[in-house]
Motif scaffolding. Sequence first.
Motif, mmCIF file in Angstrom:
data_model
loop_
_atom_site.group_PDB
_atom_site.id
_atom_site.type_symbol
_atom_site.label_atom_id
_atom_site.label_comp_id
_atom_site.label_asym_id
_atom_site.label_seq_id
_atom_site.Cartn_x
_atom_site.Cartn_y
_atom_site.Cartn_z
ATOM 1 N N VAL A 70 0.837 -1.350 0.264
ATOM 2 C CA VAL A 70 0.373 -0.219 -0.415
ATOM 3 C C VAL A 70 0.834 1.605 -0.196
ATOM 4 O O VAL A 70 0.062 2.320 -0.607
ATOM 5 C CB VAL A 70 -0.846 0.024 1.347
ATOM 6 C CG1 VAL A 70 -1.895 1.431 1.389
ATOM 7 C CG2 VAL A 70 -2.014 -0.733 1.182
ATOM 8 N N ILE A 72 2.164 3.240 -3.159
ATOM 9 C CA ILE A 72 0.327 3.268 -4.385
ATOM 10 C C ILE A 72 0.979 4.815 -4.548
ATOM 11 O O ILE A 72 1.478 5.480 -3.179
ATOM 12 C CB ILE A 72 -0.613 2.748 -3.608
ATOM 13 C CG1 ILE A 72 -0.976 1.161 -3.833
ATOM 14 C CG2 ILE A 72 -1.723 3.766 -4.531
ATOM 15 C CD1 ILE A 72 -2.130 1.036 -3.063
ATOM 16 N N SER A 104 -0.671 7.297 -5.555
ATOM 17 C CA SER A 104 -2.213 8.728 -4.791
ATOM 18 C C SER A 104 -2.530 7.659 -3.741
ATOM 19 O O SER A 104 -2.261 7.349 -3.453
ATOM 20 C CB SER A 104 -3.194 7.830 -5.521
ATOM 21 O OG SER A 104 -4.404 8.329 -5.379
ATOM 22 N N LYS A 105 -2.147 8.950 -2.840
ATOM 23 C CA LYS A 105 -2.955 9.161 -1.630
ATOM 24 C C LYS A 105 -4.585 8.362 -1.333
ATOM 25 O O LYS A 105 -4.693 7.534 0.029
ATOM 26 C CB LYS A 105 -2.360 10.159 -0.548
ATOM 27 C CG LYS A 105 -3.059 10.657 0.844
ATOM 28 C CD LYS A 105 -2.826 12.061 1.853
ATOM 29 C CE LYS A 105 -3.360 12.197 2.526
ATOM 30 N NZ LYS A 105 -3.172 13.417 2.980
ATOM 31 N N GLU A 106 -5.447 9.237 -2.285
ATOM 32 C CA GLU A 106 -6.280 7.969 -2.149
ATOM 33 C C GLU A 106 -7.030 7.013 -2.073
ATOM 34 O O GLU A 106 -7.618 5.852 -1.640
ATOM 35 C CB GLU A 106 -7.732 9.464 -3.027
ATOM 36 C CG GLU A 106 -8.773 8.805 -3.140
ATOM 37 C CD GLU A 106 -9.992 9.579 -4.260
ATOM 38 O OE1 GLU A 106 -11.035 8.971 -4.439
ATOM 39 O OE2 GLU A 106 -8.884 10.489 -4.618
ATOM 40 N N GLU A 107 -5.686 6.172 -3.256
ATOM 41 C CA GLU A 107 -5.624 4.915 -3.111
ATOM 42 C C GLU A 107 -5.565 4.355 -2.898
ATOM 43 O O GLU A 107 -5.873 3.280 -2.043
ATOM 44 C CB GLU A 107 -5.308 4.735 -4.906
ATOM 45 C CG GLU A 107 -5.981 4.673 -5.848
ATOM 46 C CD GLU A 107 -7.152 3.950 -6.124
ATOM 47 O OE1 GLU A 107 -7.198 3.434 -6.135
ATOM 48 O OE2 GLU A 107 -8.209 5.294 -6.390
ATOM 49 N N ARG A 108 -4.264 4.976 -2.082
ATOM 50 C CA ARG A 108 -3.313 3.527 -0.512
ATOM 51 C C ARG A 108 -5.425 3.675 0.197
ATOM 52 O O ARG A 108 -5.073 3.028 0.952
ATOM 53 C CB ARG A 108 -3.044 4.940 0.612
ATOM 54 C CG ARG A 108 -1.302 4.710 -0.170
ATOM 55 C CD ARG A 108 0.380 5.739 -0.143
ATOM 56 N NE ARG A 108 -0.242 6.892 0.977
ATOM 57 C CZ ARG A 108 0.154 7.515 -0.162
ATOM 58 N NH1 ARG A 108 0.652 7.283 -1.211
ATOM 59 N NH2 ARG A 108 -0.171 8.885 0.811
ATOM 60 N N SER A 109 -5.880 4.828 0.955
ATOM 61 C CA SER A 109 -6.743 5.226 1.820
ATOM 62 C C SER A 109 -8.050 4.048 1.956
ATOM 63 O O SER A 109 -8.054 3.757 2.494
ATOM 64 C CB SER A 109 -7.048 7.288 1.948
ATOM 65 O OG SER A 109 -7.911 6.759 2.665
ATOM 66 N N LYS A 110 -8.168 4.184 0.754
ATOM 67 C CA LYS A 110 -8.472 3.509 0.168
ATOM 68 C C LYS A 110 -8.967 1.765 0.190
ATOM 69 O O LYS A 110 -9.168 0.441 0.703
ATOM 70 C CB LYS A 110 -9.713 3.405 -1.540
ATOM 71 C CG LYS A 110 -10.583 2.905 -2.109
ATOM 72 C CD LYS A 110 -10.917 2.531 -3.622
ATOM 73 C CE LYS A 110 -11.842 1.731 -4.016
ATOM 74 N NZ LYS A 110 -12.239 2.054 -5.064
ATOM 75 N N ALA A 111 -7.427 1.635 -0.076
ATOM 76 C CA ALA A 111 -7.207 0.224 0.174
ATOM 77 C C ALA A 111 -6.891 -0.219 1.468
ATOM 78 O O ALA A 111 -7.763 -0.774 1.932
ATOM 79 C CB ALA A 111 -5.409 -0.169 -0.367
#
Length: 310
Positions: free
Chosen positions: A223, A226, A228-235
């Motif tokens: 994670v 990744i 993108s901060k948004e993608e990290r948060s989503k994962a």
Amino acid sequence: MWPNSSSGSYLLTGFPGLETSHHWISTPFFFVYISVFFGNGTLLLRIKEDHNLHEPMYYFLAMLAATNLGLTLTTMPTVLGVLWLDHWEIGNRACFSQAYFIHSLSFVESGVLLAMAYDHFIAICNPLRYTSILTNTRAVKIGLRILMRGFVSVIPPIMPVYFFPYCHSHILSHAFCLYQDVIKLPCADMTFNHLYPVVLVVLIFVLDSLTILISYVLILKSVMSIASKEERSKALNTCVSHVCCVLIFYVTVIGLSLILRFGKYVSHILHIIMSKIYFIFPPLMNPIIYNIKTKEMQNGINHFLSFHRI
């Protein structure tokens, strides 16, 4: 007063010193059990009816809910029997069978949590191959192996207790039969019955928890790579529910195990409270956590409730 027990039965224990209040104590237990049945039953029904949830992740979640229901159904009759009906006595065979299902289902729950960690690991670390690696057929096979491991591994120490001679007190420490309680009572060589469970706990609880920990270290490493901060948060958010369930299960398991093995000088009330927490808290909290944190379950339940209003 406890009734006199026959040689073929044991006496269960409620809350020592609070026997006159057992009817009042039984009320919150009753409502907790109703909540456990409603929460886990709703989870199972939702997964069964919604074809969008017919995926490995939700199959494992359904196994977790079914295991929680099984554990609750195993302990509830004797707990409410003692608190509600002053029914203290339990037959030998019923006691040993209850101990078998309690410990088998605990090992099954540990295995299901491990399988769910594997699901998250594949989904986050190897998302492009997720559907080819973790197919529905493979998920079913994993589930069957978890059940086999849980129910077969407990047979060797449980089976001999049916045939041991018993010469000690027939009073147990809880309102249900735990193996750790039962093996204190026979007047026979119990070396194997003391050593085997220790090995079993190491091979199942310890190795499962370490494997889950390692999987999350690898997930976190993946994670963090990744961009993108948004993608990290989503994962990371997809793992929150599972992490909460893992912590609840293993913290209560460790607490109960330490109390049972090293708690000779600890108040007996603490033993009883810790055992009740272990058998009630995870089944109560798991469906709540998944219904709150999993968007698909929220949407499914809202659709289910709106459909039945119509």
